[in-house]
Scaffold this motif. Structure first.
Motif, PDB file in Angstrom:
ATOM      1  N   UNK A 344       0.876  -1.180   0.000  1.00  0.00           N
ATOM      2  CA  UNK A 344       0.000   0.000   0.000  1.00  0.00           C
ATOM      3  C   UNK A 344       0.909   1.224   0.000  1.00  0.00           C
ATOM      4  N   UNK A 345       0.720   2.111  -0.969  1.00  0.00           N
ATOM      5  CA  UNK A 345       1.582   3.276  -1.119  1.00  0.00           C
ATOM      6  C   UNK A 345       0.801   4.559  -0.866  1.00  0.00           C
ATOM      7  N   UNK A 346       1.469   5.516  -0.231  1.00  0.00           N
ATOM      8  CA  UNK A 346       0.907   6.862  -0.041  1.00  0.00           C
ATOM      9  C   UNK A 346       1.852   7.824  -0.750  1.00  0.00           C
ATOM     10  N   UNK A 347       1.313   8.642  -1.649  1.00  0.00           N
ATOM     11  CA  UNK A 347       2.154   9.516  -2.458  1.00  0.00           C
ATOM     12  C   UNK A 347       1.736  10.967  -2.320  1.00  0.00           C
ATOM     13  N   UNK A 348       2.656  11.833  -2.723  1.00  0.00           N
ATOM     14  CA  UNK A 348       2.416  13.266  -2.670  1.00  0.00           C
ATOM     15  C   UNK A 348       3.726  13.990  -2.476  1.00  0.00           C
ATOM     16  N   UNK A 349       3.725  15.303  -2.619  1.00  0.00           N
ATOM     17  CA  UNK A 349       4.956  16.078  -2.426  1.00  0.00           C
ATOM     18  C   UNK A 349       5.324  16.168  -0.950  1.00  0.00           C
ATOM     19  N   UNK A 350       6.488  16.728  -0.678  1.00  0.00           N
ATOM     20  CA  UNK A 350       6.910  16.948   0.705  1.00  0.00           C
ATOM     21  C   UNK A 350       5.907  17.844   1.426  1.00  0.00           C
ATOM     22  N   UNK A 351       5.546  17.473   2.642  1.00  0.00           N
ATOM     23  CA  UNK A 351       4.616  18.277   3.424  1.00  0.00           C
ATOM     24  C   UNK A 351       3.156  18.018   3.118  1.00  0.00           C
ATOM     25  N   UNK A 352       2.850  16.892   2.455  1.00  0.00           N
ATOM     26  CA  UNK A 352       1.449  16.599   2.121  1.00  0.00           C
ATOM     27  C   UNK A 352       0.796  15.665   3.126  1.00  0.00           C
ATOM     28  N   UNK A 353       1.480  15.339   4.214  1.00  0.00           N
ATOM     29  CA  UNK A 353       0.867  14.534   5.265  1.00  0.00           C
ATOM     30  C   UNK A 353       1.002  13.036   5.078  1.00  0.00           C
ATOM     31  N   UNK A 354       1.933  12.603   4.239  1.00  0.00           N
ATOM     32  CA  UNK A 354       2.074  11.167   3.962  1.00  0.00           C
ATOM     33  C   UNK A 354       2.423  10.386   5.231  1.00  0.00           C
ATOM     34  N   UNK A 355       3.399  10.893   5.995  1.00  0.00           N
ATOM     35  CA  UNK A 355       3.834  10.180   7.188  1.00  0.00           C
ATOM     36  C   UNK A 355       2.716  10.087   8.213  1.00  0.00           C
ATOM     37  N   UNK A 356       1.939  11.142   8.370  1.00  0.00           N
ATOM     38  CA  UNK A 356       0.820  11.116   9.309  1.00  0.00           C
ATOM     39  C   UNK A 356      -0.188  10.050   8.913  1.00  0.00           C
ATOM     40  N   UNK A 357      -0.479   9.960   7.619  1.00  0.00           N
ATOM     41  CA  UNK A 357      -1.416   8.941   7.143  1.00  0.00           C
ATOM     42  C   UNK A 357      -0.867   7.541   7.399  1.00  0.00           C
ATOM     43  N   UNK A 358       0.432   7.337   7.146  1.00  0.00           N
ATOM     44  CA  UNK A 358       1.029   6.022   7.382  1.00  0.00           C
ATOM     45  C   UNK A 358       1.020   5.665   8.867  1.00  0.00           C
ATOM     46  N   UNK A 381       7.752  10.261  14.953  1.00  0.00           N
ATOM     47  CA  UNK A 381       6.990  10.135  16.192  1.00  0.00           C
ATOM     48  C   UNK A 381       7.148   8.711  16.709  1.00  0.00           C
ATOM     49  N   UNK A 382       7.275   8.563  18.006  1.00  0.00           N
ATOM     50  CA  UNK A 382       7.392   7.245  18.599  1.00  0.00           C
ATOM     51  C   UNK A 382       5.998   6.689  18.866  1.00  0.00           C
ATOM     52  N   UNK A 383       5.746   5.494  18.357  1.00  0.00           N
ATOM     53  CA  UNK A 383       4.438   4.861  18.447  1.00  0.00           C
ATOM     54  C   UNK A 383       4.511   3.689  19.414  1.00  0.00           C
ATOM     55  N   UNK A 384       3.629   3.665  20.388  1.00  0.00           N
ATOM     56  CA  UNK A 384       3.635   2.603  21.393  1.00  0.00           C
ATOM     57  C   UNK A 384       3.300   1.265  20.746  1.00  0.00           C
ATOM     58  N   UNK A 385       4.087   0.241  21.090  1.00  0.00           N
ATOM     59  CA  UNK A 385       3.809  -1.105  20.623  1.00  0.00           C
ATOM     60  C   UNK A 385       4.344  -1.429  19.251  1.00  0.00           C
TER      61      UNK A 385
END
Length: 592
Positions: A344-358, A381-385
């Motif tokens: 599953x891929x999330x695409x877009x330019x830098x600053x488009x929120x890709x990491x937040x969606x992932x 960001x550190x994610x628990x678990x």
């Protein structure tokens, strides 16, 4: 007296304290304990955290309420609200600060800065004093004596008080404070080559205060980045809000080397190395929150340019409902995440929120029954678990090397921060073919263009068709401020650009435009929302991929099968009153 004003409402109802008995509430243990109990009752702090703060306060001799904010256990705003409720005093809002200094002939800027106090209203009946520390009996007594009038106490949020002091007394005392202990101008520039001198400069109180204030203001205003840029005659500082840069007050040019050195010291970088780019990380408690900062420096013509990426976990909500994705897009994405394997891929330019969606997708997948591992550069960001691994190219620990090692740990879900080359893409494909679900990002302008991008890397079409389950392309558009947005009738030429989405709507079509108010800092926008298109790799699309169809043909086929394009998703938000058409066009770079 000139320069005085009176404010109605809370100020008139607060108890006036005459000069001869002007004493703030006592700051003894009984007061701080009463405050602690109020915070517990309001669920602003739990018993374990409070006990931790008590131990630190006892060991250091620092007051309990100050320890709680220093440890990041409670925000300064929440503490101010609790203090106001406890003392029966008004909470001073940002809009309550005066436009001009009050009682400037009696109260000097230097005194007010040190006391962290500011008169916000003055009349014949008394003076209302905004205090960052309402327990400060000395300041209340001193002000009452200096002005010869009763004093009313108001509780200030420290960052708002500092901003008002800097605005009202921009020219008073600041040069002395900023440069009194630091030699500015040509002397500092001449000493810039001396590493030890830079270290000394960066350790002096005025420079520390400048950097701390810069960081605190950025965090309080929810900036995503801080840019410090040196030029021949000045040092420019800008902060990014909702995707756009805004210039803010900068330190004197002569302090450029000291400011940059201070940031490098905080990020544990080499302050002697000014010829090569460096990357680091800072972890701080700012305004009661634990914040991470990614620091990057690059050598520029007139010095080092520094960017701090603000990673405030409290300002980000990893929730699909909060991202703003349309329901159909969210359902399609969740459907592909439920697959046992594939990409599953999330695409877009830098600053488009890709990491937040992932990250949101990872938290959706995170369960006791699944092992989830990420490979990131860097870990934001550190994610628990979730097992998160940091790429370190300087020692040969790149995406490909880590992925090979990770596969031996038998994960169920693998998140790759970004697919940058063929080697990483091939390992991701092999992982998906051997029963793993792989999530990653790419920099492409549309979902269909991702297929072309992977081909250009050298990935075979049959592997693409066999492994990719879905591609989400997204952008972030600024959300209209709900407090001041204004309804207008859409002009015919605007309606023509809405396309099929507006065909069934009654005429005239009403949309909204930005206005600007204090709530949105006069921008007309507050926050951002995602618009997206989701390309599901069904059988017709897979056949097109195998036939080496171009991205235009793939996009047409996906649209015919029900995919809503990025532009159409944006138009939908415009018609819903969430954003504006110019904002949508700006974000997806459509031609007007």
């Amino acid at each position: 007296m000139s320069g005085e004003t009176s404010l109605p409402r809370p100020w008139s109802s607060a108890r006036a304290v005459p000069p001869e008995e002007a004493v703030a509430p006592e700051s003894g243990p009984s007061r701080t304990e009463a405050l602690a109990q109020l915070l517990l009752a309001r669920n602003l702090i739990d018993a374990t955290a409070l006990e931790r703060a008590r131990r630190v306060a006892a060991e250091t001799g620092t007051r309990l309420d100050q320890v709680m904010t220093q440890l990041g256990l409670i925000s300064e705003r929440a503490l101010a609200e609790a203090l106001a409720a406890m003392l029966g005093a008004p909470l001073v809002a940002a809009a309550d600060y005066p436009d001009v200094p009050l009682l400037a002939d009696r109260l000097r800027a230097k005194f007010l800065r040190r006391a962290r106090a500011l008169p916000v209203a003055a009349d014949a009946g008394g003076v209302t004093l905004a205090l960052a520390d309402p327990f400060d009996a000395f300041t209340v007594s001193a002000v009452a004596t200096l002005v010869g009038r009763p004093v009313r106490i108001g509780v200030a949020v420290p960052i708002e008080l500092e901003a008002a002091l800097n605005r009202l007394y921009a020219d008073a005392d600041k040069p002395a404070e900023a440069g009194g202990e630091v030699e500015a101008g040509s002397d500092a520039e001449a000493d810039a080559a001396d590493t030890e001198r830079l270290k000394d400069l960066a350790s002096e109180a005025p420079v520390i205060r400048l950097v701390n204030q810069l960081i605190a203001r950025a965090v309080e205003t929810r900036a995503s980045d801080i840019h410090i840029e040196p030029f021949e005659d000045r040092l420019r500082v800008r902060t990014r809000h909702d995707g756009l840069l805004h210039e803010v007050e900068a330190p004197p040019p002569g302090l450029q080397a000291a400011v940059v050195s201070r940031i490098k010291i905080m990020a544990r970088l080499d302050i002697a190395e000014r010829r090569l780019p460096q990357d680091g990380r800072i972890k701080l408690v700012v305004r009661g929150h634990e914040i991470d900062f990614r620091v990057s420096t690059i050598p520029a013509l007139h010095g080092e340019s520094v960017v701090l990426r603000v990673l405030d976990r409290t300002a980000v909500e990893f929730d699909f409902g909060k991202l703003g994705l349309a329901e159909d897009v969210r359902d399609d994405l969740l459907g592909t995440l439920d697959a046992p394997n594939g990409i599953v891929l999330v695409t877009g330019p830098t600053g488009s929120g890709k990491t937040t969606t992932l990250y949101t997708a990872l938290l959706h997948l995170n369960a006791i029954t699944r092992k989830v591992i990420t490979v990131e550069d860097p870990v934001e960001y550190q994610l628990a678990g979730i097992n998160q691994v940091q790429v370190k190219p300087q020692i040969g620990l790149n995406f490909a090397a880590l992925l090979r090692a990770i596969l031996r740990h038998d994960p169920d879900v693998i998140m790759i921060g970004e697919i940058r080359d063929l080697e990483t893409a091939e390992i991701a494909v092999q992982a998906s073919l051997t029963g793993h679900l792989v999530l990653s990002t790419l920099h492409t302008n549309s979902a269909a263009a991702t297929v072309t991008r992977l081909r250009d890397m050298g990935l075979e079409d049959y592997l693409l068709a066999a492994t990719v389950n879905g591609i989400l392309a997204q952008r972030l558009v600024r959300r209209l401020c709900a407090a001041c947005r204004r309804p207008v009738e859409a002009a015919p030429e605007v309606v023509a650009r809405f396309g099929p989405a507006a065909e069934s709507l009654p005429r005239p079509i009403r949309i909204y435009e930005p206005v600007g108010c204090t709530a949105c800092k006069n921008t007309g926008f507050a926050g951002r929302v995602a618009i997206a298109e989701f390309l599901r790799m069904d059988e017709p699309i897979r056949r097109l991929v195998l036939q080496r169809a171009d991205q235009a043909a793939i996009h047409r086929a996906a649209s015919a099968a029900g995919m809503r394009a990025l532009y159409d998703s944006g138009v939908r938000e415009v018609l819903a009153g969430v954003t504006t058409l110019p904002e949508v066009l700006r974000s997806i770079r459509e031609d007007d």
